[in-house]
Design a protein around this motif. Structure first.
Motif, short mmCIF file in Angstrom:
data_model
loop_
_atom_site.label_atom_id
_atom_site.label_comp_id
_atom_site.label_asym_id
_atom_site.label_seq_id
_atom_site.Cartn_x
_atom_site.Cartn_y
_atom_site.Cartn_z
N LEU A 215 -41.73 -70.01 74.32
CA LEU A 215 -42.78 -69.54 73.42
C LEU A 215 -43.45 -68.26 73.95
O LEU A 215 -43.76 -67.36 73.19
CB LEU A 215 -43.82 -70.65 73.23
N SER A 219 -43.38 -65.16 71.65
CA SER A 219 -44.71 -64.82 71.14
C SER A 219 -45.00 -63.36 71.47
O SER A 219 -45.53 -62.62 70.65
CB SER A 219 -45.79 -65.69 71.76
N LEU A 225 -46.19 -66.89 65.84
CA LEU A 225 -47.23 -67.90 65.98
C LEU A 225 -48.58 -67.31 66.37
O LEU A 225 -49.46 -68.04 66.81
CB LEU A 225 -46.84 -68.98 67.02
N LYS A 233 -48.21 -74.86 67.92
CA LYS A 233 -47.60 -74.32 69.15
C LYS A 233 -47.18 -75.48 70.06
O LYS A 233 -46.08 -75.49 70.61
CB LYS A 233 -48.59 -73.42 69.88
#
Ligand code: SAM
Length: 277
Positions: A215, A219, A225, A233
């Motif tokens: 992530l 990200s 997100l 998340k």
């Protein structure tokens, strides 16, 4: 989902810290290994690195082959400044960085023996026109090596994203269009006049130790997100960790295309005088 514009100052720094650090050096090695198959230690070559970014490929070539003269061009001033800085740091005098767009390649050299382009083709606004421009700067008999991401590049990541986000994963679709453009590469090369096209597909594994690391990377890269609530998340991290307890390995699909500009046709023997009757 936010599609990174690597040409902006913010995008250039983002690129250097994400794809530029982690991915493009490994993809560049795919080009380097193919270049090495045809090169001897002493042959002098004029080399052009197109859409060079901060110089990942051009700098490696210049360091590895001191007899080569490398010109590295990119339409972003910030990328070019990063490349120049690194060339100075490494004391490389056989590489010249220039700000230039592929739509109008304006270089005084007569032609390049090798034109290299690592992961930049999907960003060219008019791929077919750009390829014709590239053709003009390759010496007859010269070779081009392009890498582009294949359709399967982030598929494992998108699978998990779809699992958690459902239809919201469609937000990623604009980015996927870059992969579609990448797949135009052979047609663009053939249409420009290149011949002896050869395609090699490789899948490079990238390992992330856990869902959080996945992530963090995506990200930063896509601002994926950015606006998602914390529980979404968490859910993505859990989905990755549960499905992949030993870490998450993704396979980046590298498509390497090589091609040649045809040699000049042998000039026809001059006809002189009248035909013998
Ligand atoms: C994904 S980066 C690849 C950079 C570099 N080749 C590497 O391997 O790290 C794409 C690069 O293409 C450049 N670029 C995009 N459009 C361009 C254009 N029309 N002419 C020249 N460079 C361009 C961007 O500025 C960016 O540096």
């Amino acid at each position: 989902m936010h599609i990174p514009n690597f040409k902006s100052e913010e995008g250039s720094i983002l690129y250097k810290n994400t794809v530029g650090r982690r991915i493009s050096p490994r993809v560049a090695k795919v080009i380097l290994s193919h270049v090495a198959q045809n090169e001897t230690a002493s042959t002098r070559r004029d080399v052009l690195d197109l859409g060079c970014g901060p110089g990942v490929l051009g700098l490696s070539i210049a360091a590895q082959y001191p007899q080569f003269i490398v010109t590295a061009v990119d339409s972003s001033d910030v990328m070019i400044a990063l490349g120049k800085e690194e060339a100075a740091k490494q004391n490389l005098s056989n590489i010249d960085f220039r700000t230039m767009s592929v739509e109008k390649i304006d270089l005084e050299r007569k032609g390049y023996d090798l034109v290299l382009c690592n992961l930049a083709f999907p960003f060219f606004p008019r791929p077919f026109d750009s390829m014709r421009e590239v053709y003009e700067v390759v010496r007859p008999g010269g070779t081009v090596f392009f890498t582009v991401p294949g359709r399967q590049t982030w598929e494992e990541f998108f699978d998990v994203t779809t699992l958690v986000l459902g239809d919201m994963a469609m937000m990623a679709k604009p980015f996927l269009s870059k992969f579609t453009q990448a797949e135009m590469l052979p047609n663009a090369m053939a249409a420009a006049g290149f011949e002896k096209l050869k395609e090699v597909r490789t899948r490079l594994p990238f390992h992330f130790e856990n869902g959080q690391a996945v992530l963090d990377f995506f990200s930063e890269l896509f601002h994926l997100l950015d606006y998602a609530p914390e529980d979404i998340k968490e859910e993505m991290i859990n989905a990755i960790d549960q499905g992949h307890p030993n870490g998450f390995t993704m396979h980046y699909e590298v498509v390497l295309l090589s091609a040649q500009r045809p040699q000049m046709p042998e000039s026809a023997p001059e006809l002189s005088g009248k035909p013998h009757l």
